[in-house]
Design an enzyme around this catalytic site. Structure first.
Site, short mmCIF file in Angstrom:
data_model
loop_
_atom_site.label_atom_id
_atom_site.label_comp_id
_atom_site.label_asym_id
_atom_site.label_seq_id
_atom_site.Cartn_x
_atom_site.Cartn_y
_atom_site.Cartn_z
N PRO A 50 117.87 -16.76 -87.26
CA PRO A 50 118.41 -16.74 -85.89
C PRO A 50 117.32 -16.54 -84.83
O PRO A 50 117.38 -17.17 -83.77
CB PRO A 50 119.38 -15.55 -85.90
CG PRO A 50 119.72 -15.34 -87.35
CD PRO A 50 118.50 -15.72 -88.11
N LYS A 56 99.69 5.05 -87.83
CA LYS A 56 100.13 4.99 -89.22
C LYS A 56 101.03 3.77 -89.42
O LYS A 56 101.78 3.39 -88.53
CB LYS A 56 100.87 6.27 -89.61
CG LYS A 56 100.02 7.52 -89.52
CD LYS A 56 100.69 8.74 -90.16
CE LYS A 56 102.04 9.06 -89.58
NZ LYS A 56 102.01 9.34 -88.13
N GLY A 67 105.85 10.55 -85.29
CA GLY A 67 106.94 11.49 -85.34
C GLY A 67 106.43 12.90 -85.61
O GLY A 67 105.43 13.11 -86.27
N SER A 105 113.99 -6.91 -81.46
CA SER A 105 113.86 -8.13 -80.66
C SER A 105 113.37 -7.82 -79.26
O SER A 105 112.52 -8.53 -78.70
CB SER A 105 115.20 -8.86 -80.57
OG SER A 105 115.60 -9.32 -81.83
N GLY A 139 107.07 16.89 -87.12
CA GLY A 139 107.48 17.34 -88.44
C GLY A 139 106.36 17.30 -89.46
O GLY A 139 106.55 17.68 -90.62
N CYS A 142 122.09 -10.78 -83.07
CA CYS A 142 120.97 -11.52 -82.47
C CYS A 142 121.40 -12.23 -81.19
O CYS A 142 120.72 -12.16 -80.17
CB CYS A 142 120.39 -12.52 -83.47
SG CYS A 142 119.05 -13.53 -82.80
N ASP A 147 122.16 -8.26 -88.97
CA ASP A 147 123.21 -7.32 -88.59
C ASP A 147 124.17 -7.90 -87.56
O ASP A 147 124.99 -7.18 -86.99
CB ASP A 147 122.60 -6.01 -88.07
CG ASP A 147 121.57 -6.24 -86.98
OD1 ASP A 147 121.43 -7.39 -86.53
OD2 ASP A 147 120.91 -5.27 -86.58
N HIS A 199 108.32 11.41 -94.95
CA HIS A 199 109.61 11.63 -94.29
C HIS A 199 110.70 11.96 -95.32
O HIS A 199 111.88 11.96 -95.01
CB HIS A 199 110.03 10.40 -93.49
CG HIS A 199 108.96 9.91 -92.58
ND1 HIS A 199 108.15 8.84 -92.89
CD2 HIS A 199 108.55 10.36 -91.37
CE1 HIS A 199 107.28 8.65 -91.91
NE2 HIS A 199 107.50 9.56 -90.98
#
Length: 594
Positions: free
Chosen positions: A570, A113, A62, A455, A64, A413, A410, A226
């Protein structure tokens, strides 16, 4: 208290591309690929993949953290830097573009990293590049010493110590070492380094508000680059006290993060986090050296003070300590033209932009061989049966997968796997089924196109690794033993880039026992069909056993053991289901004769 952050910028969405444009105008030794805004890659202007005869060193992440990583592109350090958006891992296509632009016959080393997004995206790019014929090795750097040894696979964050690894690897490559030897030196160096940061403020992202969550008179110990929370918030102390605490933490024998003991030689880096005056950084260096010498009994051979890996405009610094020997010092002292090591600028200014390289042409494969053949041979028929059965089984399991995932993740899946399975059923009419390796490659392409999140990346890595393994053989017909080796290679790749292994409550808990059983039965002389079916039983048993595991990967790590004990993983159930369905379909149609 929050207020609008003050920035000297234009559109916040353009900060990275406009930074790159200014960088290459400032340093004539750099160019960038003409692929803005999707592809943001800075590379050495004197390197062409067709003529470069040394190992290419590629890093990134990233943006920054300037000058990291693009500011360290130059002879003797990085060959290319892949720039993501602010605090966001660069996409796979950008990483691939960088690999293709600078990698010659000696291959390339990716220095990554230790953040999940970086590991997965660089990992998939590495597997894709390997499948295109490039030689690629990867070194993961995790030098954070702020937090207690973590459970699970997240591990130590990659911090400013990564810059020292860039220098060691770049110097080794410039000396003409092989890819294996460069990777070995970089990996050894990465195991000798520790870093911890201290901040007085958090950072302000372009276009966002500034939040002083620390409050007046407070500082944070061990926060990430971050702005993520660290180990503790404390009252601001004199820099003497802060430096002593940080050195004690890095060198603590209890955590044993770095193998440094009294009498060792070390390198010290004091790294500003973006808004720390050079005066304060030099004060920290001046206090750290005698403490290392007198209190810790270490010989300080080199001191680097400046801003190497920042966190936009964070006030604070990090301290990095690296164990040194003659080889390390030789690499650190080697000449480099990377501008922020620092370096002098010389030479004519070449064109700022060069075209984005395209993937190698498929000149070795005709269009016909990359489409469905008019008539399937026996291998093609078996592949078609197995793929269709596996995809349909995943589709049928969607609701159950979502239900399990709603309890431990969440909740998507099943939907994610459904998208992959339906894409495969749609695309199979164009798969070159008589060519097993290319079919596996096309499976990866189908999955990558429609499956999002972790996934999608994991399954794409799975198929790309299998493809690379299968293409290692020149035989047109793949044997059962070669399929078993491809499965083993896929598991190894997913474990390498995702970080999980057996017992972590992931899809590998289904695939690892399946692979072991498949190898065992084939070595025992079983016919391939029987071995396939028995290994699928092992996959199912492995998936069921995840109920008894404490999650160490993914969102399930946040779920209590009591809930986990009632629900299988799952991802493991999905893997076992498609594997089992494929095995039974092949057995039903072809039996022992397969």
């Amino acid at each position: 208290m929050v207020f609008q952050g003050k920035k000297l910028i234009n559109d916040p969405n353009d900060v990275v591309t406009e930074f790159i444009e200014g960088l290459v105008e400032t340093y004539p030794g750099m160019q960038f690929l003409d692929g803005f805004p999707e592809v943001k890659v800075v590379l050495r202007a004197d390197v062409s993949r067709s003529t470069y005869d040394k190992v290419a060193i590629i890093s990134g992440g990233g943006s920054g953290h300037e000058p990291a990583h693009a500011g360290f592109v130059g002879e003797g350090m990085l060959t290319a830097a892949i720039c993501g958006d602010v605090f966001a891992s660069p996409p796979v296509d950008s990483i691939l573009a960088g690999i293709r632009a600078v990698t010659g016959p000696m291959g390339c080393l990716l220095i990554v990293k230790n953040y999940t997004g970086d590991r997965l995206n660089f990992g998939l790019a590495a597997e894709q590049a390997k499948s295109e014929g490039y030689k690629v090795e990867t070194v993961i750097v995790g030098d954070d010493c702020a937090l207690p040894p973590p459970r699970g696979i997240a591990g130590r964050r990659g911090l400013a110590g990564t810059i020292l690894i860039h220098k060691v690897a770049g110097a080794a490559a410039a000396a003409g070492l092989s890819l294996a030897d460069v990777a070995t030196e970089a990996k050894c160096a990465s195991e000798m380094v520790g870093t911890m940061g201290v901040a007085l403020t958090v950072c302000t992202l372009p276009g966002q508000v500034t939040s002083d969550r620390l409050g007046p008179g407070k500082m944070e110990l061990g926060l990430g680059i971050h702005g993520e929370p660290g180990a503790a918030v404390a009252d601001i102390q004199p820099v003497d006290v802060v430096v002593s605490h940080v050195l004690d933490q890095i060198l603590s024998p209890e955590t044993n993060y770095v193998p440094i003991t009294r009498g060792n030689r070390v390198v010290l880096m004091i790294n500003g986090l973006g808004a720390t005056p050079m005066m304060e950084l030099m004060i920290a260096s001046g206090k750290a050296v005698p403490k290392l010498q007198l209190e810790h009994g270490l010989a300080v051979d080199r001191v680097y003070t400046g801003s190497f890996m920042t966190s936009i405009d964070m006030a604070g610094f990090s301290i990095t300590i690296m164990r040194a020997d003659e080889t390390i010092l030789q690499r650190l002292d080697a000449a480099t033209k990377a501008p922020y090591w620092p370096v002098g600028v010389a030479g004519n200014h070449p064109p700022a932009k060069i075209p984005v390289p395209m993937p190698p042409s498929r000149s070795t494969k005709s269009d016909e061989s990359l489409s469905r053949p008019p008539q399937l041979n026996r291998q093609g028929q078996i592949l078609e049966v197995a793929i269709e059965a596996a995809a349909n089984a995943v589709i049928d399991l969607m609701d159950s997968l979502n239900d399990w995932d709603s309890k431990v993740g969440d909740g998507d899946c099943g939907s994610t796997m459904y998208r992959g399975a339906t894409a495969i059923l749609e695309d199979i009419k164009n798969y070159p089924l008589n060519d097993a390796a290319q079919t596996v490659n096309e499976l990866g392409s189908s999955v990558r196109r429609v499956m999002g999140g972790t996934s999608g990346i994991i399954y794409t890595i799975f198929f790309k690794a299998a493809y690379a393994q299968l293409t290692a053989s020149s035989q047109s017909i793949v044997t059962a033993k070669q399929w078993a080796e491809a499965l083993e290679a896929s598991i190894a790749a997913v474990s390498k880039y995702g970080g999980a292994s057996a017992g972590y409550r992931t899809l590998l808990d289904a695939l690892i026992p399946a692979s072991a059983m498949l190898q065992e039965r084939l070595n025992a002389g079983d016919d391939p069909c029987t071995a396939f079916v028995l290994s699928s039983e092992a996959a199912c048993n492995g998936a069921e056993s995840t109920k008894h595991m404490q999650a160490q990967a993914g969102r399930s790590t946040y779920i209590s053991g009591e809930i986990l004990a009632s629900v299988p993983d799952p991802g493991a159930m999905a893997a076992a289901t498609w594997y089992r369905a494929a095995a039974l379909a092949v057995k039903e149609k072809y039996g022992a004769s397969s």
